[in-house]
Enzyme design. Structure first.
Site, PDB file in Angstrom:
ATOM      1  N   HIS A  50      -3.947  10.832  28.263  1.00 38.38           N
ATOM      2  CA  HIS A  50      -3.529  11.963  29.093  1.00 38.38           C
ATOM      3  C   HIS A  50      -2.047  12.192  28.837  1.00 38.38           C
ATOM      4  O   HIS A  50      -1.219  11.313  29.092  1.00 38.38           O
ATOM      5  CB  HIS A  50      -3.776  11.689  30.575  1.00 38.38           C
ATOM      6  CG  HIS A  50      -3.445  12.863  31.450  1.00 38.38           C
ATOM      7  ND1 HIS A  50      -4.388  13.786  31.837  1.00 38.38           N
ATOM      8  CD2 HIS A  50      -2.261  13.280  31.984  1.00 38.38           C
ATOM      9  CE1 HIS A  50      -3.816  14.713  32.578  1.00 38.38           C
ATOM     10  NE2 HIS A  50      -2.521  14.433  32.679  1.00 38.38           N
ATOM     11  N   CYS A  51      -1.708  13.358  28.329  1.00 42.87           N
ATOM     12  CA  CYS A  51      -0.328  13.659  27.959  1.00 42.87           C
ATOM     13  C   CYS A  51       0.379  14.377  29.100  1.00 42.87           C
ATOM     14  O   CYS A  51       0.016  15.516  29.426  1.00 42.87           O
ATOM     15  CB  CYS A  51      -0.296  14.517  26.689  1.00 42.87           C
ATOM     16  SG  CYS A  51       1.376  14.900  26.129  1.00 42.87           S
TER      17      CYS A  51
END
Length: 246
Positions: free
Chosen positions: A156-157
């Site tokens: 998850h960026c």
């Protein structure tokens, strides 16, 4: 409960921390605007034959980077549709040790946490997700931030506010690698402007005092290259070895 934000009838899907996109946009746009207005504009006078092309390339390539950012952040990363109830065909019924009144035994439900499936002729063990109530396919993981199971989940960026998975990984990689090229280009053109000033002023110090914004941009791009450049190289290695970050 899913935490994604849907726009235009689900055509755009953002993560729960999509507000971080504002920070990312500012980190891209502010230095580019400063470069175009204070450096590239002067390069037009210093390079009569190609100075305008530098400005055009910067603007076009920045738009390219922003489009890739939008495709990464607003695209479905590969969310697995969750079930409304557990898969009943996987329940196992066993006799309970406790007996009800009348001496009868009642069946108890035993739900397997893992099971084996065949993938290309090979047995693969898959895990059950309690939240989505499904058996996750290989390389599928549950994101605790978005609260979804995502196919080929990489990570998850927070910079794009979205999971990186099967359907947006290519855009993420192109965004990071394109940002690296943009940093190199701005750094090189700022250094070129300093060189022209050095030829005119005679010393590097006077050239730097004449255009401090070029020095700031060079320092900013140099620091940024350690992040986006390193990330590009790391994901290039993952692609070459068929791995994911998680």
């Amino acid at each position: 409960m899913k935490r994604n934000k849907f726009l235009f009838g689900g055509r755009l899907i953002f993560g729960p921390d999509a507000k971080s996109l504002v920070v990312t946009l500012l980190l891209i746009l502010v230095p580019v605007v400063l470069f175009c207005t204070l450096v590239a504009r002067k390069l037009i006078d210093e390079i009569p034959d190609g100075g305008f092309a530098i400005l055009v390339v910067t603007i076009v390539f920045t738009i390219h980077v922003l489009v890739l950012l939008l495709c990464t952040s607003a695209r479905d990363p590969g969310i697995m549709p969750r079930n409304s109830h557990p898969p009943e065909e996987d329940f196992c019924y066993e006799s309970s040790a406790s007996a009800e009144a009348g001496g009868r035994q009642t069946p108890s439900l035993q739900f397997p946490r893992t099971k084996e499936v065949m993938v290309n002729g090979y047995p693969v063990k898959v895990k059950y997700c309690d939240t989505c109530m499904l058996y996750r396919p290989p390389r599928c993981s549950h994101c605790s931030i978005c609260n979804n199971c995502v196919e080929r989940f990489d990570h998850h960026c927070p910079w794009v506010g979205q999971c990186i998975g099967m359907r947006n990984y290519r855009y993420f990689f192109l965004f990071v690698s394109s940002s690296t090229i943009l940093c190199i280009f701005v750094f090189a053109m700022s250094a070129l402007h300093i060189k022209f000033l050095f030829n005119d002023k005679g010393t590097v110090w006077k050239a730097m005092r004449e255009s401090p914004i070029s020095v700031v941009l060079m320092a900013y791009c140099f620091i940024s290259l350690w992040f986006v450049g390193g990330l590009s190289g790391f994901h290039l290695y993952l692609i070459g070895t068929n791995q994911v970050e998680k």
